[in-house]
Design a protein around this motif. Structure first.
Motif, short mmCIF file in Angstrom:
data_model
loop_
_atom_site.label_atom_id
_atom_site.label_comp_id
_atom_site.label_asym_id
_atom_site.label_seq_id
_atom_site.Cartn_x
_atom_site.Cartn_y
_atom_site.Cartn_z
N LEU B 46 0.83 -1.20 0.00
CA LEU B 46 0.00 0.00 0.00
C LEU B 46 0.87 1.26 0.00
CD1 LEU B 46 -3.23 0.56 0.55
CD2 LEU B 46 -2.27 1.63 2.56
N ASN B 47 1.93 1.23 0.82
CA ASN B 47 2.82 2.40 0.88
C ASN B 47 3.52 2.64 -0.45
OD1 ASN B 47 2.22 3.24 3.46
ND2 ASN B 47 3.71 1.87 4.40
N CYS B 48 3.72 1.57 -1.22
CA CYS B 48 4.31 1.74 -2.55
C CYS B 48 3.32 2.41 -3.50
CB CYS B 48 4.75 0.40 -3.12
SG CYS B 48 6.22 -0.24 -2.32
N LEU B 49 2.04 2.16 -3.26
CA LEU B 49 1.02 2.72 -4.15
C LEU B 49 0.82 4.21 -3.93
CD1 LEU B 49 -1.78 -0.02 -3.97
CD2 LEU B 49 0.19 0.12 -5.49
N VAL B 50 1.02 4.69 -2.68
CA VAL B 50 0.71 6.08 -2.37
C VAL B 50 1.94 6.98 -2.33
CG1 VAL B 50 -1.39 5.56 -1.13
CG2 VAL B 50 0.77 5.65 0.11
N GLY B 51 3.11 6.42 -2.63
CA GLY B 51 4.29 7.28 -2.72
C GLY B 51 5.07 7.41 -1.43
N LYS B 52 4.67 6.64 -0.41
CA LYS B 52 5.42 6.73 0.84
C LYS B 52 6.72 5.92 0.72
CE LYS B 52 4.57 6.80 5.77
NZ LYS B 52 3.69 6.37 6.86
N LEU B 53 6.65 4.83 -0.03
CA LEU B 53 7.85 4.01 -0.29
C LEU B 53 8.03 3.92 -1.80
CD1 LEU B 53 7.34 0.95 2.10
CD2 LEU B 53 8.97 2.81 2.40
N ILE B 54 9.27 3.76 -2.21
CA ILE B 54 9.53 3.56 -3.63
C ILE B 54 10.07 2.14 -3.81
CG2 ILE B 54 10.87 4.32 -5.63
CD1 ILE B 54 10.90 7.10 -4.35
N PRO B 55 9.42 1.32 -4.65
CA PRO B 55 9.87 -0.06 -4.84
C PRO B 55 11.27 -0.10 -5.47
CG PRO B 55 7.76 0.34 -5.96
CD PRO B 55 8.25 1.65 -5.47
N ASP B 56 11.99 -1.20 -5.18
CA ASP B 56 13.33 -1.34 -5.77
C ASP B 56 13.24 -1.59 -7.26
OD1 ASP B 56 14.23 -1.12 -3.19
OD2 ASP B 56 14.20 -3.27 -2.83
N SER B 57 12.21 -2.32 -7.67
CA SER B 57 12.02 -2.55 -9.10
C SER B 57 10.55 -2.79 -9.37
CB SER B 57 12.86 -3.74 -9.56
OG SER B 57 12.38 -4.90 -8.92
N SER B 59 6.83 -1.86 -11.70
CA SER B 59 6.10 -0.66 -12.10
C SER B 59 4.74 -0.60 -11.45
CB SER B 59 5.96 -0.59 -13.63
OG SER B 59 4.97 -1.50 -14.04
N VAL B 60 4.29 0.60 -11.13
CA VAL B 60 2.93 0.80 -10.61
C VAL B 60 2.28 1.84 -11.52
CG1 VAL B 60 1.52 1.52 -8.67
CG2 VAL B 60 3.68 0.36 -8.25
N MET B 61 1.29 1.41 -12.27
CA MET B 61 0.61 2.31 -13.19
C MET B 61 -0.80 2.58 -12.68
SD MET B 61 2.80 2.75 -15.70
CE MET B 61 1.96 3.21 -17.20
N SER B 66 2.48 6.30 -14.54
CA SER B 66 3.27 5.71 -13.47
C SER B 66 3.18 6.58 -12.22
CB SER B 66 4.72 5.59 -13.91
OG SER B 66 5.49 5.15 -12.81
N VAL B 67 3.05 5.94 -11.06
CA VAL B 67 3.02 6.72 -9.82
C VAL B 67 4.38 6.72 -9.15
CG1 VAL B 67 0.60 6.15 -9.43
CG2 VAL B 67 2.36 4.84 -8.27
#
Lengths: 402, 252
Positions: B46-57, B59-61, B66-67
């Protein structure tokens, strides 16, 4: 009226009334009477009231609304003073360009300092602003001596160019507003009372009223609402699509500009700027003023500023001789005892009195003097409100019966 | 093609692989639940979806864009609103102001220096906020300070703050965590009501199976950072993999 709600318009008029009649209101005791030393209605002190009022109003926009506690606002006060004095030296003794430059310079410095400091919040923000202010102080005190004239302070000299004014004849020129000299004072003698009406005071008072009006507008604006949102919950704010950074930066710059205006006015009343105006104690003073009066309230900071400046100037002047006069009616031993007991709290000890007052306010009136006034007001109104209840209940019963 | 497309997302915290090759597709106008045992990586996702965390690899579209790398407020402006585990509201402000702030955010964007206008004169914003409050049955509480609301009302208020922005996607992070059964049921009813009244996509992270099976149309089961299955609720209940990873725990 004035684009304000009724309640705010009333407040605005009350402040305007008191400010404009301050030379009379602050001199309640006849000159020469024993209590005359409690009179605060002399131009120099009244100017301090309104100038530090402006300083505190501006500080309150940052601290009262966003909750960001800056410990370095005196830096902007000092920058404002230096800018104004330079304008007096180079351009003209007219106060208008001097004050404009003060506001602009303070705004620019606030933009830079705010941009860096606002990357952190809470105690780290306070420490960053404190560090910046101390850096400014030290720069002004030693490193930048060519600009600030170091520990002597920046002063007017006869050899200053003053492009617009031309060569001055005789002594040092004085600050003026299109010919009206700031130090011009008309004294009115009414019976035993003396009232001083000075140009400088009314100029400052007018600017304070404008500053106060603008702060009321900011408090009631969507922008003000966003600043309160910053204080309340920054996380929610960011997840609501609002960028809190520019909001806090704008508040910081606005309050810096208020401080610059205050600094410029200090120099306009007395064209002299020293580094000690930027010292951390001066930054702390505005924090005290705001909290003492009531942070986040409209009128609180002005009250706090007046309160502290009154203590600083009036209480510090009471000495043992005056105390002996007051307690002269007592038997000798008791008189000396009373003087000894009260001695630490007066004269140079006025900080002690202020400290105790501050502690009492913070402990018993967390909302500051404004909360004190509100509580007192409620005490008197309580009975009426109960009566209202009874009446409205009765009306409801009647309506139900019909 | 869903409104939210997560492809091959990895997130590592030191030696811990929190998310391993997560793929997720949320279709428009559905309620999609993400379930999984503790530590499965639901909140990380969830945190990857809202910009609190950035995934290492990976894509989230969202809605074709892309977010990744965007800040939370930018992602919100794209149309994703988030409800937190404990209601995040402006506690010092009045209920009405709480709802007006997202209205301003939608109209004026992430920042505007509207310092000389007056809130009182913004009739449009006020009407919008009041209509929303009426919608969640809180209009009579509009002048209360938000911190004095009951917990259920705080949750309601937070929902109202999110919904008034008409988000394309509403993310809910354990909306019933720590609630009594009665409150949980109220929340379920509220969410059903919201879903019935408007077209909205919801993505809900939840522990409570009762909530999940009452609301969700699609369910993704996450275990140890990897999605096991994505299915309809009926098929999830008897799914052997799910039993093993999740329900199995309770039977041991």
């Amino acid at each position: 009226m004035l684009g304000l709600e009724r309640k705010d318009t009333l407040l605005m008029f009350a402040v305007a009334f008191i400010t404009l009649l301050a030379p009379i209101i602050l001199n309640p005791f006849p000159a020469g009477s024993a209590l005359a030393q409690f009179n605060a209605g002399y131009p120099d002190l009244m100017q301090r009231f309104v100038i530090f009022g402006i300083f505190a109003i501006g500080f309150n926009i940052l601290f009262g609304l966003t909750g960001y506690l800056s410990f370095g606002h005196a830096a902007f006060l000092g920058i404002g003073s230096y800018s104004a004095v330079w304008m007096f030296k180079l351009l003209s003794m007219n106060v208008i360009p001097a004050i404009l430059l003060s506001i602009i310079m303070a705004g620019l410095f606030a933009l830079v300092i705010g941009f860096v400091s606002l990357r952190r919040s809470g105690i780290y923000f306070s420490i960053l602003t404190l560090a910046f202010a101390q850096m400014s102080y030290n720069l002004a005190y030693s490193v930048l001596t060519p600009v600030t004239n170091g520990e002597t302070g920046l002063q007017l000299t006869l050899s200053d160019p003053r492009i617009l004014d031309g060569a001055s004849s005789g002594g040092l020129p004085v600050t003026s507003l299109f010919g009206a000299e700031m130090r011009d004072t008309t004294t009115l003698y009414v019976g035993p009372w003396t009232w001083d009406f000075s140009v400088g005071y009314y100029f400052c008072a007018l600017l304070m009223l404008i500053a106060f009006y603008l702060s009321v507008r900011i408090f009631r604006s969507p922008f003000g609402m966003m600043l309160r949102a910053v204080k309340s919950n920054q996380q929610r704010m960011n997840y609501t699509g609002l960028n809190s950074r520019p909001y806090t930066l704008a508040a910081f710059v606005i309050s810096g500009m208020y401080a610059g205006l205050a600094g410029g006015l200090l120099a306009a009343m007395d064209p002299l700027a020293g580094a000690d105006r930027m010292q951390w104690t001066a930054s702390g003073e505005v924090v005290l003023m705001t909290i003492l009066g009531g942070a986040g309230t409209l009128i609180g900071p002005v009250l706090g500023a007046g309160f502290i400046k009154y203590f600083e100037n009036i209480f510090s002047k009471i000495n043992d001789g005056i105390l002996h006069q007051w307690f002269a009616f007592m038997p000798d031993g008791l008189e000396n005892f009373m003087v000894t007991v009260i001695h630490p709290f007066i004269g140079k000890g006025w900080h002690l009195t202020l400290g105790i007052m501050f502690m009492l306010v913070v402990i018993f009136l967390p909302g500051g003097l404004v909360e004190g006034a509100q509580r007192t007001g409620r005490l008197f109104r309580r009975r009426d409100r109960n009566a209202d209840h009874v009446e409205s209940d009765a009306a409801r019963q009647r309506a139900a019966a019909e | 093609m869903g409104i939210l497309e997560v492809k091959g997302v990895n997130k590592r915290f030191g030696g811990l692989q929190a998310l391993g090759d997560v793929n997720l597709s949320v279709r428009e106008n559905t309620v999609h639940a993400i379930i999984g045992p503790n530590g499965a990586g639901k909140s990380t996702l969830l945190n990857c979806l809202v910009g609190k965390l950035i995934p290492d690899s990976g894509s989230v579209m969202f809605d074709g864009q892309s977010v990744l790398g965007r800040k939370p407020h930018e992602i919100n402006q794209m149309g994703i609103s988030r409800v937190f585990q404990t209601p995040e509201i402006f506690a010092d402000l009045s209920v009405l102001e709480n709802v007006m702030i997202p209205c301003f955010a939608r109209r004026d964007g992430a920042f505007r220096l509207h310092a000389y206008e007056t809130v009182r004169k913004e009739a449009d914003i006020r009407e919008q906020a009041e209509a929303m409050l009426a919608d969640v049955n809180m209009l009579d509480k509009r002048n209360m300070i938000a911190s004095s609301l009951s917990r259920g009302d705080k949750r309601r208020l937070e929902m109202a703050m999110c919904l008034v922005q008409s988000p394309k996607l509403l993310l809910l992070d354990e909306p019933t965590a720590g609630m009594a059964r009665a409150d949980t049921n109220n929340t379920i009813d509220l969410l059903k009501e919201i879903k019935a009244k408007r077209d909205i996509t919801m993505c809900i992270i939840e522990h409570d199976m009762h909530v999940v099976f009452s609301l969700a149309e699609r369910i993704t089961v996450l275990a140890q950072g990897t999605p096991l299955v994505e299915e309809t609720p009926e098929n999830i209940k008897g799914h052997p993999k799910v039993r093993e990873a999740y329900l199995g725990e309770a039977q041991v």
